[in-house]
Write a protein that holds these residues in place. Structure first.
Motif, short mmCIF file in Angstrom:
data_model
loop_
_atom_site.label_atom_id
_atom_site.label_comp_id
_atom_site.label_asym_id
_atom_site.label_seq_id
_atom_site.Cartn_x
_atom_site.Cartn_y
_atom_site.Cartn_z
N HIS A 36 62.07 54.91 62.26
CA HIS A 36 61.33 53.83 61.65
C HIS A 36 62.27 52.78 61.05
N GLY A 37 62.21 51.57 61.62
CA GLY A 37 63.02 50.46 61.14
C GLY A 37 64.30 50.24 61.92
N LEU A 38 64.73 51.23 62.72
CA LEU A 38 65.88 50.98 63.60
C LEU A 38 65.47 49.94 64.64
N LYS A 39 66.28 48.92 64.81
CA LYS A 39 65.90 47.85 65.73
C LYS A 39 66.00 48.27 67.19
N GLN A 40 66.83 49.28 67.48
CA GLN A 40 66.91 49.82 68.84
C GLN A 40 67.18 48.72 69.86
N ARG A 41 68.21 47.92 69.62
CA ARG A 41 68.53 46.82 70.52
C ARG A 41 68.78 47.34 71.92
N LEU A 42 68.02 46.82 72.89
CA LEU A 42 68.10 47.22 74.29
C LEU A 42 67.95 48.73 74.44
N ASN A 43 67.19 49.35 73.55
CA ASN A 43 67.07 50.81 73.55
C ASN A 43 65.65 51.23 73.22
N CYS A 44 64.69 50.49 73.75
CA CYS A 44 63.28 50.79 73.50
C CYS A 44 62.92 52.20 73.96
N TRP A 45 63.68 52.74 74.92
CA TRP A 45 63.42 54.09 75.43
C TRP A 45 63.48 55.13 74.32
N ALA A 46 64.20 54.87 73.25
CA ALA A 46 64.37 55.85 72.18
C ALA A 46 63.45 55.59 70.99
N ASP A 47 62.45 54.72 71.15
CA ASP A 47 61.62 54.35 70.00
C ASP A 47 60.64 55.45 69.60
N GLY A 48 60.25 56.32 70.52
CA GLY A 48 59.52 57.52 70.15
C GLY A 48 58.04 57.38 69.92
N VAL A 49 57.34 56.53 70.71
CA VAL A 49 55.88 56.41 70.58
C VAL A 49 55.24 57.03 71.82
N PRO A 50 54.46 58.10 71.66
CA PRO A 50 53.92 58.80 72.83
C PRO A 50 53.05 57.89 73.70
N MET A 51 53.37 57.87 74.98
CA MET A 51 52.67 57.15 76.04
C MET A 51 52.75 55.63 75.90
N VAL A 52 53.44 55.15 74.89
CA VAL A 52 53.80 53.74 74.83
C VAL A 52 55.24 53.58 75.32
N THR A 53 56.16 54.37 74.74
CA THR A 53 57.56 54.29 75.18
C THR A 53 58.03 55.55 75.90
N GLN A 54 57.37 56.68 75.71
CA GLN A 54 57.85 57.91 76.35
C GLN A 54 56.73 58.92 76.49
N CYS A 55 56.91 59.86 77.42
CA CYS A 55 56.09 61.06 77.44
C CYS A 55 56.52 61.94 76.28
N PRO A 56 55.59 62.64 75.66
CA PRO A 56 55.98 63.48 74.53
C PRO A 56 56.85 64.66 74.97
N ILE A 57 57.57 65.22 74.00
CA ILE A 57 58.36 66.42 74.24
C ILE A 57 57.39 67.60 74.15
N ARG A 58 57.19 68.27 75.25
CA ARG A 58 56.19 69.33 75.29
C ARG A 58 56.72 70.60 74.62
N PRO A 59 55.81 71.48 74.19
CA PRO A 59 56.25 72.74 73.59
C PRO A 59 57.21 73.49 74.52
N GLY A 60 58.29 74.00 73.95
CA GLY A 60 59.27 74.73 74.74
C GLY A 60 60.27 73.86 75.45
N HIS A 61 60.26 72.56 75.20
CA HIS A 61 61.17 71.64 75.86
C HIS A 61 62.01 70.90 74.81
N ASN A 62 62.97 70.13 75.29
CA ASN A 62 63.83 69.38 74.38
C ASN A 62 64.12 68.00 74.96
N PHE A 63 64.56 67.12 74.09
CA PHE A 63 64.98 65.78 74.51
C PHE A 63 66.01 65.29 73.51
N THR A 64 66.96 64.50 74.00
CA THR A 64 68.02 63.97 73.15
C THR A 64 67.83 62.47 72.97
N TYR A 65 67.69 62.05 71.70
CA TYR A 65 67.62 60.63 71.36
C TYR A 65 69.02 60.12 71.08
#
Length: 603
Positions: A92-121
């Protein structure tokens, strides 16, 4: 996105700790560091108020771990989802310049991290200093999945006297119920749930007890004459908070990771999503003093919720009049919870601190929006007509210009950001028209279709006065902006069925807050009041009760960015839109390809 075993996740956590230690040892004060964290998301049982509740947490704690970095560092956060819920983390509040992929909004910027899985921001903190925070962007789970995100200046050079100590103060809520059930209740149109307690740094404080045994409270130990930088975060779902420390004053120095002109006050106010930096000098008679946070709310005839309040203790060092025989802590005199002028005046005192790195305020705007924020209703089960004004035939929603946000049906398979990126490259930057989620977007209107007296108090109670304004629609509300466009937005708070203030949060950008005012916005009168010299820069702008706020921002960060109210109920029932910022003309101003390990919705 790989699936991890428990052993693998433990190894990953150990590896991150080793890397952090190595980085801390190897990097000097003037060099950028590579900071690495591992977040293990799981469920655990916690007991408060004589109730055992299953809570979703990060690394077994509430609040979650604070991320502390220096401006210019690169930050890597491994999120390992061992909970039964789909998870995303928003920075929240990070500008994420040219990095919208890491903004973390489900189905707006990314698929959610499902149970039993991982993702690196992978995050970039260049050009920002101050207090931000991170939280889950899954409905209601952010009540327990959150933590501070502190960015210190390179070479530890503050534009104020360097404090002796820095302390995050995270104001939150304790819910004696399953947060997933709370979210379901909201989705079903049941809005009567209230938090069980207010917390300060995860502790309820001695205003609450279980069978006569008081709850633990947060204790801030201080030494006479020393200066403390309190980094406030409002992580609550529902309430703005007024905060005081008996016998002490605050010197406000920052808001939303932007420095402000210093001013002194005995009370600070902070809305959901906002952050605030304030210096406190331990200059009172040695002893114990309560720090109290009380939730503000609109007065009747708005629907009332139980008062929310918590208190921590500022304790002077033992030996300075604070031994076992010391008198009880001193309680501050708090503002009335309905006195919304406390918030209006506090936010009106904010202005930017002029520095060589300060962004210039654009003198004019390329386009302007007038956005009315208010309640409406839709008929249940898709009916075209129904009874309203609290009838069970209809469901209350929140709207922007009388449209309540919902994701397009196609976004159930592919996030909007991926749709935008691949559509752009398939069609050389033109709209595709191929049945994707982008084709189902509804353009946020420049202004409401039906003007009315937005702050007419007669519209607050359910009944014939407001009923004609209730009918609304649900759609995937969006607005597209040319890269580099200067955009003015006036948020007008309307009195239809309630008069709550609205903390409006724009992802990926800061907004210049040009002015705020009471009653209805009048361009002919109010544009002359715009502060074009030193307006505060905020990522979350509190639109006052029965009033308005005018903001200006530069749409220069390509991607799909969420704009929404930070009251959890309001965003859940539709006070949101997506802002699509187009690529610029150069490689350095265009959104790069998604990361190779980007989550997929089908695995």
């Amino acid at each position: 996105m790989a699936k991890l075993s428990m052993a693998a996740s433990n190894d990953l956590c150990i590896m991150a700790i080793v890397v952090l230690a190595a980085v801390a040892a190897a990097v000097g004060d003037g060099e950028a560091a590579a900071v690495e964290h591992t977040f293990i998301v799981s469920e655990m049982k916690m007991t408060h108020l004589c109730n055992e509740t299953l809570v979703t947490v990060v690394n077994g704690q509430v609040p979650g771990p604070a991320i502390e970095v220096t401006e210019g560092d690169s930050v890597t956060v491994h999120v390992v989802n061992e909970s039964p819920h789909n998870i995303t983390i928003h920075w929240h509040g990070l500008k994420q310049r040219l990095n919208c992929w890491a903004d973390g909004v489900p189905m707006v910027t990314q698929c959610p991290i499902r149970p039993g899985h991982n993702f690196t921001y992978r995050l970039n903190v260049t050009g920002q200093e101050g207090t931000l925070w991170w939280h889950a962007h899954v409905s209601c789970l952010r009540a327990s999945l959150h933590g501070a995100f502190v960015i210190r200046p390179r070479h530890a050079t503050y534009p104020f006297p360097k404090p002796d100590r820095e302390i995050p103060i995270v104001i939150g809520e304790w819910w004696n119920m399953n947060l997933a059930q709370l979210a379901k209740n909201m989705g079903d149109g049941y809005y009567d749930d209230s938090s069980s307690a207010t917390t300060i740094n995860g502790k309820l404080g001695d205003l609450y007890n279980c069978s006569g045994v008081v709850e633990d409270g947060f204790v801030l130990d201080v030494e006479p004459g020393r200066t403390y930088l309190l980094r406030f975060v409002n992580a609550a779902l529902y309430s703005e908070y007024y905060v005081k420390i008996a016998g002490h004053e605050f010197t406000v120095v920052g808001a939303d990771a932007n420095y402000v002109r210093h001013f002194t006050t005995d009370v600070v106010t902070i809305g959901p999503g906002e952050t605030l930096d304030a210096l406190v000098v331990a200059n009172a008679t040695p002893g114990r003093y309560y720090m109290v946070a009380v939730g503000g709310q609109a007065p009747k005839p708005d629907i009332q919720i139980p008062e929310t309040r918590s208190r921590a203790t500022v304790r002077y060092a033992v030996g300075a009049g604070n031994g076992d025989e010391a008198p009880p802590p001193v309680d501050p005199e708090m503002p009335d919870q309905h006195d919304y002028m406390v918030s209006f005046n506090f936010h009106g005192n904010l202005s930017s601190l002029s520095r060589p790195s300060s962004p210039p305020v654009p003198a004019t705007a390329d386009e302007s929006l007038f956005v009315v924020l208010r309640m409406g209703s839709i008929c249940r089960r898709g009916r075209l007509s129904c009874k309203r004004s609290g009838s069970k035939e209809s469901i209350i929603v929140e709207t922007m210009n009388n449209v309540s946000f919902q994701l397009p049906a196609a976004a159930a398979a592919t996030p909007l950001l991926e749709e935008l990126y691949y559509d752009h490259h398939r069609h050389n930057g033109t709209a595709g028209g191929d049945g994707s989620g982008l084709d189902q977007l509804y353009t946020l209107p420049d202004r409401p279709a039906r003007p009315f007296n937005y702050t007419d108090r007669a519209l607050i109670p359910w009944g014939p006065n407001e009923a004609w304004l209730e009918p609304t629609e649900k759609a995937a509300v969006a607005r597209r902006f040319r890269h580099g466009a200067v955009v003015d937005m006036v948020f007008q708070n309307a009195a239809v069925m309630d008069t709550d203030n609205h903390p409006m949060h724009l992802h990926g950008h800061d907004m210049f807050v040009l002015a705020q005012g009471h009653d209805n916005y009048d361009a002919a009168r109010d544009v002359a009041r715009y502060n074009l010299v030193d307006p505060p820069l905020k990522n979350t702008v509190l639109v006052p009760r029965l009033g308005w706020a005018a903001v200006r921002f530069v749409a220069d960060n390509p991607g799909v960015w969420y704009m929404h109210c930070h009251y959890e109920l309001h965003v859940t029932i539709g006070m949101a839109a997506v802002f699509i910022i187009e690529d610029g003309p150069t490689l350095e101003s265009a959104l790069p390809a998604p990361p190779a390990d980007f989550p997929k919705c089908d695995r």
